[in-house]
Design a protein around this motif. Structure first.
Motif, short mmCIF file in Angstrom:
data_model
loop_
_atom_site.label_atom_id
_atom_site.label_comp_id
_atom_site.label_asym_id
_atom_site.label_seq_id
_atom_site.Cartn_x
_atom_site.Cartn_y
_atom_site.Cartn_z
N GLY A 156 1.93 -34.28 -2.22
CA GLY A 156 3.04 -34.31 -1.27
C GLY A 156 4.10 -35.33 -1.61
O GLY A 156 4.96 -35.63 -0.77
N ASN A 157 4.08 -35.87 -2.82
CA ASN A 157 5.12 -36.79 -3.26
C ASN A 157 6.30 -35.99 -3.79
O ASN A 157 6.12 -35.03 -4.56
CB ASN A 157 4.60 -37.72 -4.36
CG ASN A 157 3.42 -38.54 -3.89
OD1 ASN A 157 3.45 -39.13 -2.82
ND2 ASN A 157 2.35 -38.55 -4.67
N TRP A 158 7.53 -36.38 -3.42
CA TRP A 158 8.72 -35.65 -3.85
C TRP A 158 9.04 -35.94 -5.31
O TRP A 158 8.87 -37.05 -5.77
CB TRP A 158 9.92 -36.00 -2.98
CG TRP A 158 9.68 -35.68 -1.53
CD1 TRP A 158 9.62 -36.54 -0.50
CD2 TRP A 158 9.43 -34.38 -0.98
NE1 TRP A 158 9.35 -35.87 0.68
CE2 TRP A 158 9.24 -34.54 0.40
CE3 TRP A 158 9.35 -33.10 -1.52
CZ2 TRP A 158 8.98 -33.47 1.25
CZ3 TRP A 158 9.10 -32.04 -0.66
CH2 TRP A 158 8.92 -32.23 0.70
N LEU A 159 9.48 -34.92 -6.01
CA LEU A 159 9.83 -35.02 -7.42
C LEU A 159 11.33 -34.82 -7.59
O LEU A 159 11.94 -34.04 -6.87
CB LEU A 159 9.09 -33.95 -8.24
CG LEU A 159 7.57 -33.96 -8.13
CD1 LEU A 159 7.01 -32.74 -8.84
CD2 LEU A 159 7.00 -35.24 -8.74
N ALA A 186 -1.13 -31.32 2.08
CA ALA A 186 -0.35 -32.54 1.85
C ALA A 186 1.12 -32.22 1.62
O ALA A 186 2.01 -32.92 2.11
CB ALA A 186 -0.91 -33.31 0.65
N VAL A 187 1.40 -31.14 0.91
CA VAL A 187 2.78 -30.73 0.65
C VAL A 187 3.42 -30.20 1.94
O VAL A 187 4.55 -30.56 2.29
CB VAL A 187 2.84 -29.67 -0.48
CG1 VAL A 187 4.26 -29.18 -0.68
CG2 VAL A 187 2.28 -30.24 -1.78
N ALA A 188 2.71 -29.36 2.66
CA ALA A 188 3.22 -28.82 3.92
C ALA A 188 3.48 -29.94 4.93
O ALA A 188 4.50 -29.93 5.64
CB ALA A 188 2.25 -27.80 4.50
N ASP A 189 2.58 -30.93 4.97
CA ASP A 189 2.76 -32.08 5.88
C ASP A 189 3.98 -32.90 5.48
O ASP A 189 4.71 -33.38 6.36
CB ASP A 189 1.52 -32.97 5.89
CG ASP A 189 0.31 -32.30 6.55
OD1 ASP A 189 0.50 -31.28 7.25
OD2 ASP A 189 -0.81 -32.79 6.34
N ALA A 190 4.22 -33.07 4.18
CA ALA A 190 5.39 -33.82 3.71
C ALA A 190 6.69 -33.11 4.13
O ALA A 190 7.65 -33.76 4.54
CB ALA A 190 5.34 -34.00 2.20
N VAL A 191 6.70 -31.79 4.03
CA VAL A 191 7.88 -31.04 4.47
C VAL A 191 8.08 -31.22 5.96
O VAL A 191 9.20 -31.50 6.42
CB VAL A 191 7.74 -29.53 4.11
CG1 VAL A 191 8.86 -28.72 4.74
CG2 VAL A 191 7.73 -29.33 2.61
N GLU A 192 7.01 -31.10 6.73
CA GLU A 192 7.11 -31.23 8.18
C GLU A 192 7.56 -32.63 8.60
O GLU A 192 8.35 -32.79 9.52
CB GLU A 192 5.76 -30.91 8.83
CG GLU A 192 5.80 -30.85 10.33
CD GLU A 192 4.46 -30.43 10.93
OE1 GLU A 192 4.21 -30.82 12.07
OE2 GLU A 192 3.70 -29.73 10.26
N LYS A 193 7.07 -33.64 7.90
CA LYS A 193 7.41 -35.03 8.22
C LYS A 193 8.87 -35.33 7.88
O LYS A 193 9.58 -35.93 8.68
CB LYS A 193 6.49 -35.98 7.46
CG LYS A 193 6.80 -37.44 7.68
CD LYS A 193 5.89 -38.33 6.87
CE LYS A 193 6.30 -39.79 7.01
NZ LYS A 193 5.54 -40.65 6.10
N ASN A 194 9.30 -34.96 6.69
CA ASN A 194 10.64 -35.32 6.22
C ASN A 194 11.72 -34.33 6.64
O ASN A 194 12.90 -34.68 6.68
CB ASN A 194 10.64 -35.46 4.70
CG ASN A 194 9.81 -36.65 4.25
OD1 ASN A 194 10.14 -37.79 4.52
ND2 ASN A 194 8.70 -36.36 3.58
N TYR A 195 11.36 -33.11 6.90
CA TYR A 195 12.30 -32.05 7.29
C TYR A 195 11.70 -31.29 8.47
O TYR A 195 11.24 -30.16 8.32
CB TYR A 195 12.57 -31.11 6.11
CG TYR A 195 13.06 -31.84 4.88
CD1 TYR A 195 14.40 -32.16 4.73
CD2 TYR A 195 12.18 -32.22 3.88
CE1 TYR A 195 14.86 -32.83 3.61
CE2 TYR A 195 12.62 -32.91 2.76
CZ TYR A 195 13.96 -33.21 2.63
OH TYR A 195 14.40 -33.88 1.52
N PRO A 196 11.69 -31.88 9.66
CA PRO A 196 10.99 -31.28 10.79
C PRO A 196 11.51 -29.90 11.20
O PRO A 196 10.75 -29.13 11.79
CB PRO A 196 11.17 -32.29 11.93
CG PRO A 196 12.13 -33.31 11.45
CD PRO A 196 12.30 -33.16 9.99
N THR A 197 12.74 -29.57 10.90
CA THR A 197 13.26 -28.25 11.29
C THR A 197 13.18 -27.25 10.14
O THR A 197 13.68 -26.13 10.26
CB THR A 197 14.73 -28.36 11.76
OG1 THR A 197 15.55 -28.77 10.67
CG2 THR A 197 14.87 -29.33 12.92
#
Length: 102
Positions: free
Chosen positions: A97-100, A52-63
């Protein structure tokens, strides 16, 4: 004339000692803040980051690429990431995967 010279040297010496004291106290405070922020997190392997955390990074910061990962007792993650353009940053997320905010 000797008294004037002695007074000038004494005044200059006092100012120098005062400036050194301020520099030491500021330096000590900065070191303390960094140490406190790092104490709560322990480094983990990047592949131990939840999907969930890795997916959040990929979704919000694709590069973005996760360079280092840390975890604390509340299952919150601190991620050091780098982007393709060479910039780096730190992200904080919970295990869902929620940002803090930090």
């Amino acid at each position: 004339m000797k008294k004037l010279m002695f007074a000038s040297v004494l005044a200059l010496g006092s100012l120098t000692a005062f400036a050194q004291q301020d520099a030491q106290s500021v330096q000590g405070e900065g070191t303390e803040v960094v140490a406190t922020a790092q104490d709560n997190y322990s480094e983990i392997a990047v592949d131990e980051v939840p999907a969930a955390v890795a997916d959040a990074v990929e979704k919000n910061y694709p590069t973005a690429t996760i360079d280092k990962a840390y975890k604390n007792e509340e299952n919150q993650y601190k991620l050091e990431v780098s982007l393709q353009d060479g910039t780096t940053g730190t992200l904080y997320a919970d295990e869902q995967g929620n940002w803090l905010e930090q």
